[in-house]
Design an enzyme around this catalytic site. Structure first.
Site, short mmCIF file in Angstrom:
data_model
loop_
_atom_site.label_atom_id
_atom_site.label_comp_id
_atom_site.label_asym_id
_atom_site.label_seq_id
_atom_site.Cartn_x
_atom_site.Cartn_y
_atom_site.Cartn_z
N LYS A 93 0.97 -0.99 0.01
CA LYS A 93 0.10 0.05 0.05
C LYS A 93 0.92 1.50 -0.02
CE LYS A 93 -3.78 -2.39 2.34
NZ LYS A 93 -4.58 -2.28 3.47
N TYR A 149 -12.48 -2.98 -3.06
CA TYR A 149 -13.04 -3.08 -1.50
C TYR A 149 -14.63 -3.01 -1.74
CZ TYR A 149 -8.63 -2.40 0.52
OH TYR A 149 -7.24 -2.71 1.10
N ASN A 154 -1.81 0.00 7.44
CA ASN A 154 -1.25 -1.44 7.54
C ASN A 154 -0.67 -2.04 6.46
OD1 ASN A 154 -3.39 -1.83 5.88
ND2 ASN A 154 -4.56 -3.29 7.36
N HIS A 178 -1.67 -5.40 1.46
CA HIS A 178 -2.98 -6.09 1.07
C HIS A 178 -2.64 -7.82 0.77
CE1 HIS A 178 -6.88 -7.27 -0.36
NE2 HIS A 178 -6.14 -7.82 -1.44
N GLU A 212 -9.74 -10.36 -7.48
CA GLU A 212 -8.87 -9.41 -7.52
C GLU A 212 -7.74 -9.48 -8.40
OE1 GLU A 212 -7.31 -9.54 -3.32
OE2 GLU A 212 -9.33 -9.01 -2.54
P1 IDP Z 1 -7.61 -6.90 5.25
O1 IDP Z 1 -6.96 -5.98 4.63
O2 IDP Z 1 -6.85 -7.65 6.44
O3 IDP Z 1 -8.30 -7.89 4.24
P2 IDP Z 1 -10.32 -5.99 5.54
O4 IDP Z 1 -11.36 -6.21 6.24
O5 IDP Z 1 -10.56 -6.56 4.04
O6 IDP Z 1 -8.84 -6.31 5.92
O7 IDP Z 1 -10.01 -4.23 5.34
C1 IDP Z 1 -9.46 -3.70 4.05
C2 IDP Z 1 -8.70 -2.57 4.57
O8 IDP Z 1 -9.33 -1.70 5.29
C3 IDP Z 1 -7.81 -2.84 5.77
O9 IDP Z 1 -6.57 -3.63 5.23
C4 IDP Z 1 -7.51 -1.45 6.32
O10 IDP Z 1 -6.37 -0.87 5.44
C5 IDP Z 1 -8.68 -0.82 6.07
N1 IDP Z 1 -9.62 -0.96 7.25
C6 IDP Z 1 -10.19 -1.95 7.86
N2 IDP Z 1 -10.88 -1.89 8.97
C7 IDP Z 1 -10.61 -0.36 9.19
C8 IDP Z 1 -10.87 0.32 10.38
O11 IDP Z 1 -11.46 -0.11 11.18
N3 IDP Z 1 -10.32 1.63 10.41
C9 IDP Z 1 -9.69 2.12 9.15
N4 IDP Z 1 -9.31 1.35 8.34
C10 IDP Z 1 -9.81 -0.03 8.21
MG MG Z 2 -9.98 -7.86 2.99
#
Ligand code: IDP
Ligand code: MG
Length: 195
Positions: free
Chosen positions: A54, A94, A157, A160, A171
Site C-alpha cells: 500500500k 473494496y 497497515n 494487502h 482481485e
Molecule cells: P484485510 O486488509 O486484512 O483483508 P479488510 O477487513 O478487508 O482487511 O479491510 C481492508 C482494509 O481496510 C484494511 O486492510 C485497512 O487498510 C482498512 N480498514 C479495515 N478496518 C478499518 C478500520 O476500522 N479503520 C480504518 N481502516 C480500516
Molecule cells: Mg480484505
C-alpha cells in the site's frame, strides 16, 4: 553454454551423491542450463493470490523487504506492477467495504501515492500469505508478520493480501490483464514442493 556449465555445475555439486536428490539433478540442470525439459514433469502448482504494498509501504521503502519474504518462503512471482490507483478500481477492489464508516479515509489513504501490486503463485499461497501478512489490525499482529513488524495502526497497515481463493481470483482479474501474468518454470520448484 560451456560457461554456464562451468559456473553452475560446481554450485550444484552438494547434491551429488545424495540418492534422493540425484533424481532431481537431470531436471534441475536441464532447466538451469537451458536444456530440454518437459513441462509436465514439473509440479502443477496453480494457486495464486494478489498481494499489494500500500502507499505507506511504498513511501517507507518497504517494497523490497516484502517481496523478499515471499521469495524466501518459496513462492513464485508471476505478475508485478506499480500504479496510482483510481477511486473506481479501489471501489471494485473494496466493494464489500464501501458502506463502512472508514471507507472515505481508506480511499484517501489508498490513493495517496503509488501502490505495488503483485501476483504470487505456489502451494496454499492464499492462506499462507494471510498468515505472513498478519491480521488486519496491526495491534493484534505477531512479530514476524509484515503488519506485526512494520505497522501499528489499522488505517496504515502497509500491505494487502487476498483473503480467499475466490477473492484472489476476483482481485487478480481486477488488477491484471491475462498477458501481464507470466508462465515460467522456477528451477527449484521440484525441491520446494512435493510433486
Ligand atoms: P484485510 O486488509 O486484512 O483483508 P479488510 O477487513 O478487508 O482487511 O479491510 C481492508 C482494509 O481496510 C484494511 O486492510 C485497512 O487498510 C482498512 N480498514 C479495515 N478496518 C478499518 C478500520 O476500522 N479503520 C480504518 N481502516 C480500516
Ligand atoms: Mg480484505
Amino acid at each position: 553454454m560451456l560457461l554456464q556449465r562451468s559456473i553452475l555445475l560446481p554450485l550444484l555439486s552438494p547434491w551429488r551423491g545424495h540418492s534422493t536428490n540425484k533424481a532431481l539433478m537431470p531436471r534441475l540442470s536441464a532447466t538451469l542450463l537451458g536444456g530440454p525439459r518437459s513441462k509436465s514433469s514439473l509440479p502443477d502448482v496453480k494457486e495464486r493470490t494478489l498481494v499489494a504494498v500500500k502507499p505507506d509501504g511504498v513511501q517507507r521503502r518497504l517494497v523490497g523487504q516484502i517481496i523478499c519474504r515471499f521469495e524466501q518462503r518459496g513462492f513464485k512471482l508471476v505478475g508485478l506492477k506499480m500504479l496510482q490507483v483510481s477511486e473506481e478500481l479501489l471501489s471494485q477492489h473494496y466493494c464489500q467495504l464501501t458502506q463502512k464508516p472508514f471507507y472515505p479515509s481508506l480511499v484517501q489513504y489508498m490513493t495517496s501515492g503509488p501502490v505495488v501490486v503483485m501476483v504470487w503463485e505456489g502451494h496454499n499461497v492464499v492462506q499462507a500469505s494471510r498468515v505472513m501478512v498478519g491480521p488486519t489490525n496491526p495491534s493484534a499482529a505477531q512479530a514476524g508478520t509484515v503488519r506485526g513488524d512494520f505497522s501499528l495502526h489499522v488505517s496504515r497497515n502497509v500491505v494487502h493480501a487476498s483473503d480467499s481463493l475466490e477473492g484472489a481470483e476476483r482481485e487478480i482479474h481486477l488488477w491484471f490483464q491475462g498477458k501481464e501474468l507470466l508462465k515460467w518454470d522456477c528451477w527449484d520448484q521440484a525441491i520446494t514442493c512435493e510433486e
